[in-house]
Design a protein around this motif. Structure first.
Motif, PDB file in Angstrom:
ATOM      1  N   ALA A 134       0.591  -1.148   0.046  1.00  0.00           N
ATOM      2  CA  ALA A 134       0.180  -0.087  -0.035  1.00  0.00           C
ATOM      3  C   ALA A 134       0.808   1.284  -0.021  1.00  0.00           C
ATOM      4  CB  ALA A 134      -0.918   0.121   1.114  1.00  0.00           C
ATOM      5  N   ASP A 135       2.332   1.019  -0.034  1.00  0.00           N
ATOM      6  CA  ASP A 135       3.161   2.241   0.176  1.00  0.00           C
ATOM      7  C   ASP A 135       4.335   1.878  -0.779  1.00  0.00           C
ATOM      8  OD1 ASP A 135       5.145   3.945   0.839  1.00  0.00           O
ATOM      9  OD2 ASP A 135       4.798   4.045   2.817  1.00  0.00           O
ATOM     10  N   MET A 136       4.229   2.602  -1.969  1.00  0.00           N
ATOM     11  CA  MET A 136       5.346   2.491  -2.904  1.00  0.00           C
ATOM     12  C   MET A 136       6.826   3.037  -2.698  1.00  0.00           C
ATOM     13  SD  MET A 136       4.722   0.616  -5.480  1.00  0.00           S
ATOM     14  CE  MET A 136       2.999   1.202  -6.037  1.00  0.00           C
ATOM     15  N   PRO A 137       6.604   3.992  -1.833  1.00  0.00           N
ATOM     16  CA  PRO A 137       8.200   4.634  -1.337  1.00  0.00           C
ATOM     17  C   PRO A 137       8.738   3.558  -0.629  1.00  0.00           C
ATOM     18  CG  PRO A 137       6.473   6.406  -1.495  1.00  0.00           C
ATOM     19  CD  PRO A 137       5.832   5.219  -1.812  1.00  0.00           C
ATOM     20  N   HIS A 138       7.903   3.191   0.396  1.00  0.00           N
ATOM     21  CA  HIS A 138       8.468   1.837   1.158  1.00  0.00           C
ATOM     22  C   HIS A 138       8.832   0.790   0.290  1.00  0.00           C
ATOM     23  CE1 HIS A 138       7.781  -1.545   4.189  1.00  0.00           C
ATOM     24  NE2 HIS A 138       8.775  -1.081   4.896  1.00  0.00           N
ATOM     25  N   LEU A 139       8.283   0.224  -0.508  1.00  0.00           N
ATOM     26  CA  LEU A 139       8.620  -0.963  -1.120  1.00  0.00           C
ATOM     27  C   LEU A 139       9.732  -0.399  -1.956  1.00  0.00           C
ATOM     28  CD1 LEU A 139       8.225  -3.363  -2.811  1.00  0.00           C
ATOM     29  CD2 LEU A 139       6.802  -2.296  -4.695  1.00  0.00           C
ATOM     30  N   ILE A 140      10.053   0.615  -2.585  1.00  0.00           N
ATOM     31  CA  ILE A 140      11.244   0.928  -3.079  1.00  0.00           C
ATOM     32  C   ILE A 140      12.405   0.706  -2.146  1.00  0.00           C
ATOM     33  CG2 ILE A 140      12.473   2.727  -4.239  1.00  0.00           C
ATOM     34  CD1 ILE A 140       9.755   3.829  -5.401  1.00  0.00           C
ATOM     35  N   VAL A 141      12.647   1.098  -1.062  1.00  0.00           N
ATOM     36  CA  VAL A 141      13.442   0.897  -0.068  1.00  0.00           C
ATOM     37  C   VAL A 141      13.657  -0.493   0.208  1.00  0.00           C
ATOM     38  CG1 VAL A 141      14.114   1.155   2.500  1.00  0.00           C
ATOM     39  CG2 VAL A 141      12.877   3.209   1.132  1.00  0.00           C
ATOM     40  N   GLU A 142      12.532  -1.465   0.235  1.00  0.00           N
ATOM     41  CA  GLU A 142      12.681  -2.754   0.349  1.00  0.00           C
ATOM     42  C   GLU A 142      13.246  -3.502  -0.717  1.00  0.00           C
ATOM     43  OE1 GLU A 142      11.335  -5.101   3.078  1.00  0.00           O
ATOM     44  OE2 GLU A 142      12.235  -3.390   3.759  1.00  0.00           O
ATOM     45  N   LEU A 143      13.079  -2.920  -1.971  1.00  0.00           N
ATOM     46  CA  LEU A 143      13.840  -3.601  -3.361  1.00  0.00           C
ATOM     47  C   LEU A 143      15.331  -3.169  -3.386  1.00  0.00           C
ATOM     48  CD1 LEU A 143      10.947  -2.674  -6.002  1.00  0.00           C
ATOM     49  CD2 LEU A 143      11.534  -4.865  -4.941  1.00  0.00           C
ATOM     50  N   GLU A 144      15.442  -2.082  -2.767  1.00  0.00           N
ATOM     51  CA  GLU A 144      16.842  -1.717  -2.446  1.00  0.00           C
ATOM     52  C   GLU A 144      17.631  -2.907  -1.555  1.00  0.00           C
ATOM     53  OE1 GLU A 144      18.885   0.307  -4.356  1.00  0.00           O
ATOM     54  OE2 GLU A 144      17.079   0.660  -5.577  1.00  0.00           O
ATOM     55  N   ARG A 145      16.894  -3.278  -0.804  1.00  0.00           N
ATOM     56  CA  ARG A 145      17.589  -4.241   0.203  1.00  0.00           C
ATOM     57  C   ARG A 145      17.767  -5.476  -0.116  1.00  0.00           C
ATOM     58  NH1 ARG A 145      15.208  -7.817   3.229  1.00  0.00           N
ATOM     59  NH2 ARG A 145      13.091  -7.298   3.123  1.00  0.00           N
ATOM     60  N   LEU A 146      16.781  -5.831  -1.195  1.00  0.00           N
ATOM     61  CA  LEU A 146      16.783  -7.106  -1.870  1.00  0.00           C
ATOM     62  C   LEU A 146      18.019  -6.995  -2.760  1.00  0.00           C
ATOM     63  CD1 LEU A 146      13.095  -7.986  -2.434  1.00  0.00           C
ATOM     64  CD2 LEU A 146      14.621  -8.794  -0.780  1.00  0.00           C
ATOM     65  N   ARG A 147      18.117  -6.074  -3.822  1.00  0.00           N
ATOM     66  CA  ARG A 147      19.238  -6.072  -4.552  1.00  0.00           C
ATOM     67  C   ARG A 147      20.559  -5.730  -4.044  1.00  0.00           C
ATOM     68  NH1 ARG A 147      17.458  -1.845  -9.367  1.00  0.00           N
ATOM     69  NH2 ARG A 147      19.283  -0.873  -8.612  1.00  0.00           N
ATOM     70  N   ALA A 148      20.635  -5.231  -2.858  1.00  0.00           N
ATOM     71  CA  ALA A 148      21.863  -5.221  -2.155  1.00  0.00           C
ATOM     72  C   ALA A 148      22.485  -6.662  -1.887  1.00  0.00           C
ATOM     73  CB  ALA A 148      21.754  -4.531  -0.935  1.00  0.00           C
ATOM     74  N   ALA A 149      21.744  -7.662  -1.611  1.00  0.00           N
ATOM     75  CA  ALA A 149      22.123  -8.896  -1.318  1.00  0.00           C
ATOM     76  C   ALA A 149      22.961  -9.519  -2.686  1.00  0.00           C
ATOM     77  CB  ALA A 149      20.991  -9.805  -1.182  1.00  0.00           C
ATOM     78  N   LEU A 150      22.919  -8.878  -3.903  1.00  0.00           N
ATOM     79  CA  LEU A 150      23.688  -9.218  -4.918  1.00  0.00           C
ATOM     80  C   LEU A 150      25.025  -8.824  -4.725  1.00  0.00           C
ATOM     81  CD1 LEU A 150      21.031  -8.314  -7.924  1.00  0.00           C
ATOM     82  CD2 LEU A 150      21.807 -10.904  -6.842  1.00  0.00           C
ATOM     83  N   GLY A 151      25.508  -8.010  -4.072  1.00  0.00           N
ATOM     84  CA  GLY A 151      26.751  -7.403  -3.790  1.00  0.00           C
ATOM     85  C   GLY A 151      26.703  -6.089  -4.283  1.00  0.00           C
ATOM     86  N   SER A 152      27.717  -5.336  -3.745  1.00  0.00           N
ATOM     87  CA  SER A 152      27.813  -3.966  -3.958  1.00  0.00           C
ATOM     88  C   SER A 152      28.347  -3.459  -5.492  1.00  0.00           C
ATOM     89  CB  SER A 152      28.970  -3.287  -3.054  1.00  0.00           C
ATOM     90  OG  SER A 152      30.154  -3.795  -3.242  1.00  0.00           O
TER      91      SER A 152
END
Length: 299
Positions: A134-152
């Motif tokens: 219900a909150d796209m800006p919050h989702l965008i933060v969460e997606l950055e967290r998932l992407r970070a698991a790929l490595g810097s």
């Protein structure tokens, strides 16, 4: 459990002068009205995974949203707004005479279902929000967290291609593929209805509303946030998320905390499509919730 079924009826509805095609299964007195994800996807993957609810005595209805599947595909980008899709959904509900429905929205269909509930609350029996936010800006933060698991280094590479607009570069596409298999569907072979929907994806609505892929939101919904309005939705709500969902369980918790009559279930060993990834757990959760809220049932 899901299985592919032939619709009992295929109905054409005129919406804004365009043809929209709906599919109906069963003849139960209560309807589960399915809103699929995308945007831009045909409804096959959600229709085929939920038409089996006819076994529980429900009528099940899904439709190809304008621009998808068997529905017309205009190329006017001004049509791709959540408010227009809300009115399209209401037009289909009225045209099919569905009355009050159990509305089931998956992913983008969940955003649409929330927006619909805020406009047409009295048309709902229950609301089922699957793998959504219900909150796209919050989702965008969460997606950055998932992407970070790929490595810097991989994240830096993705950011470079996103800045350049080179989304089709093989190394960028490879990173997105890894994320898809981690967080969209964790099965080694994706089910045929999923493949059918993906193979017929209309990127016009998708790019306009969301962005170039599942992990980059730059479209007209990037700032969408209905959390402040969730207390207005008072019907019973079931929220489900896969354990590894791209639209993360944290997003589900954020919705539950804002809804006055909601329950949240996290499905283990699944990501964005628990109905295919872990059906043995998913379907009992869904059918038990629906059963509790059938008309005339004593609780």
């Amino acid at each position: 459990m899901w299985r592919e079924m032939t619709p009992d009826d295929r109905i054409e509805v005129t919406v804004d002068g365009f043809r929209v095609v709906a599919y109906s299964f069963g003849s139960g007195s209560e309807t589960v009205f399915c809103l699929n994800g995308g945007p831009g996807l045909p409804c096959d993957y959600l229709r085929e995974s939920h038409s089996c609810l006819v076994d529980q005595g429900y009528r099940v209805v899904a439709f190809d949203q304008l621009g998808t599947g068997a529905s017309e595909r205009p190329e006017d980008a001004t049509l791709w707004t959540i408010s227009r899709y809300v009115e399209e959904t209401e037009t289909v509900r009225k045209a099919l005479g569905l009355g009050r429905v159990h509305m089931l929205g998956h992913s983008w269909g969940g955003w649409l279902a929330i927006e619909y509930a805020l406009s047409y609350h009295d048309n709902l029996r229950t609301l089922i929000l699957e793998d959504t936010v219900a909150d796209m800006p919050h989702l965008i933060v969460e997606l950055e967290r998932l992407r970070a698991a790929l490595g810097s280094e991989t994240v830096a590479m993705m950011q470079k291609h996103e800045a350049q607009g080179t989304f089709d570069h093989p190394e960028y596409a490879a990173a997105v593929t890894i994320l898809n298999y981690r967080h969209v569907c964790r099965l080694p072979d994706w089910p045929a209805p999923v493949r059918r929907s993906l193979d017929d994806w209309n990127m016009g609505p998708y790019a306009t509303m969301q962005g170039p892929n599942e992990f980059l939101y730059v479209g007209n919904l990037k700032d969408w946030n209905r959390v402040p309005d969730l207390p207005k939705i008072t019907v019973p709500v079931l929220i489900t998320h896969g354990e590894y969902d791209e639209l993360t369980p944290a997003c589900g918790l954020r919705m539950k905390q804002g809804l006055p009559n909601a329950e949240l279930r996290i499905i283990a060993n699944a990501s964005h499509m628990p109905f295919y990834e872990n059906p043995e757990v998913y379907y009992p959760i869904l059918t038990e919730f629906l059963s509790r809220h059938r008309t005339g049932r004593c609780i």
